[in-house]
Design an enzyme around this catalytic site. Structure first.
Site, mmCIF file in Angstrom:
data_model
loop_
_atom_site.group_PDB
_atom_site.id
_atom_site.type_symbol
_atom_site.label_atom_id
_atom_site.label_comp_id
_atom_site.label_asym_id
_atom_site.label_seq_id
_atom_site.Cartn_x
_atom_site.Cartn_y
_atom_site.Cartn_z
ATOM 1 N N LYS A 173 0.834 -1.205 0.000
ATOM 2 C CA LYS A 173 0.000 0.000 0.000
ATOM 3 C C LYS A 173 0.872 1.260 0.000
ATOM 4 C CE LYS A 173 -4.262 -1.850 1.973
ATOM 5 N NZ LYS A 173 -5.246 -1.765 3.071
ATOM 6 N N ARG A 222 -2.639 -9.803 6.147
ATOM 7 C CA ARG A 222 -3.267 -9.981 4.827
ATOM 8 C C ARG A 222 -2.265 -9.504 3.783
ATOM 9 N NH1 ARG A 222 -6.462 -7.172 1.097
ATOM 10 N NH2 ARG A 222 -8.116 -8.431 0.129
#
Length: 260
Positions: A205, A239
């Site tokens: 991210k 995750r």
């Protein structure tokens, strides 16, 4: 938790697993690399993404979930959706967990569906929808307190509905500035006041690559560093796109933890 996006437009792996055969190969690779769970998503939540209908999600998910649960009967599959109807179908096809990026905020039926299904539920804080992320970032007086309050309030509603298998996710990158993301990571152990397991999704991210001036495809090393920081602060589930590297990080972290 390995990420299996069957979307054409996800920010990192869009289009890579767009057929059943490709999804099977990706799942097999993640299982061999040590994934404990596989999270299947049919809708991109990248910044700027428009919402798909539940009908399109169902069309994309049905053949994939049915084939994966048949081919990997011992693997735990989670469905990444904010639609109650999609969650219902996915569990009927063999999924055994629901990961809702909206924390029940985009479909008022979701909590009742989870109550009826009696499956684990990932409750995430979303400060902005994918369509508005990057344009409409909320201003927090104290992001850690406000995110925690939101999650605890929602968890209390779930508990009252008889749902006790709840996982909290602070929603890194969803309507948060870079500073907000790092504040949440730094104070991760505060989340849920120690009463719930915590899922962390920082894989490739912007908080991993923007400070370094690199692209998502070069952010594996930074992602691993963030994952270790999350483990140190109490994360229970990571995750990730890169299962092997995350598994190795978990293993060496366990060695350190067990020898303190």
């Amino acid at each position: 938790m390995g990420i299996l996006n069957i979307t054409p437009d996800s920010f990192f792996d869009g289009g890579k697993n767009s057929t059943v055969d490709l999804a099977l190969k990706a799942c097999e690779k993640m299982v061999l690399e040590g994934a404990d769970l596989i999270d299947i998503g049919a809708q991109s939540t990248r910044p700027g993404a428009e919402f798909l209908s539940e009908e399109i999600e169902i069309q994309r998910l049905e053949p994939v979930i049915k084939e994966l649960t048949k081919s990997f009967p011992k693997v735990i599959f989670s469905v990444d959706t904010f639609y109650g109807a999609v969650a219902q179908k996915a569990v009927e096809w063999g999924a055994s967990m629901v990961n809702d990026v909206s924390g029940g905020g985009l479909d008022p039926k979701m909590f009742d569906v989870i109550s009826d299904l009696s499956v684990p539920y990932v409750l995430m804080h979303m400060g902005a929808t994918p369509a508005t992320m990057g344009q409409n970032i909320p201003t927090y007086k104290d992001v850690c307190i406000e995110v925690n309050y939101f999650l605890m309030e929602k968890a209390n509603v779930l508990l009252q509905k008889g749902i006790s298998d709840i996982v909290l996710d602070p929603g890194f990158g969803f309507g948060k500035t870079l500073e907000d993301n790092y504040a949440l990571l730094n104070h991760l152990s505060f989340l849920g006041l120690g009463n719930f397991p915590i899922l962390v999704g920082v894989s490739r991210k912007s908080m991993a690559y923007k400070p370094l001036g690199i692209s998502p495809n070069k952010a594996l090393n930074a992602t691993t560093a963030l994952n270790v920081m999350a483990l140190e602060r109490g994360a229970n589930i990571l995750r990730v796109h890169d299962v092997l590297e995350a598994k190795q990080a978990c293993e060496v972290f366990a060695l350190l933890k067990n020898n303190r």
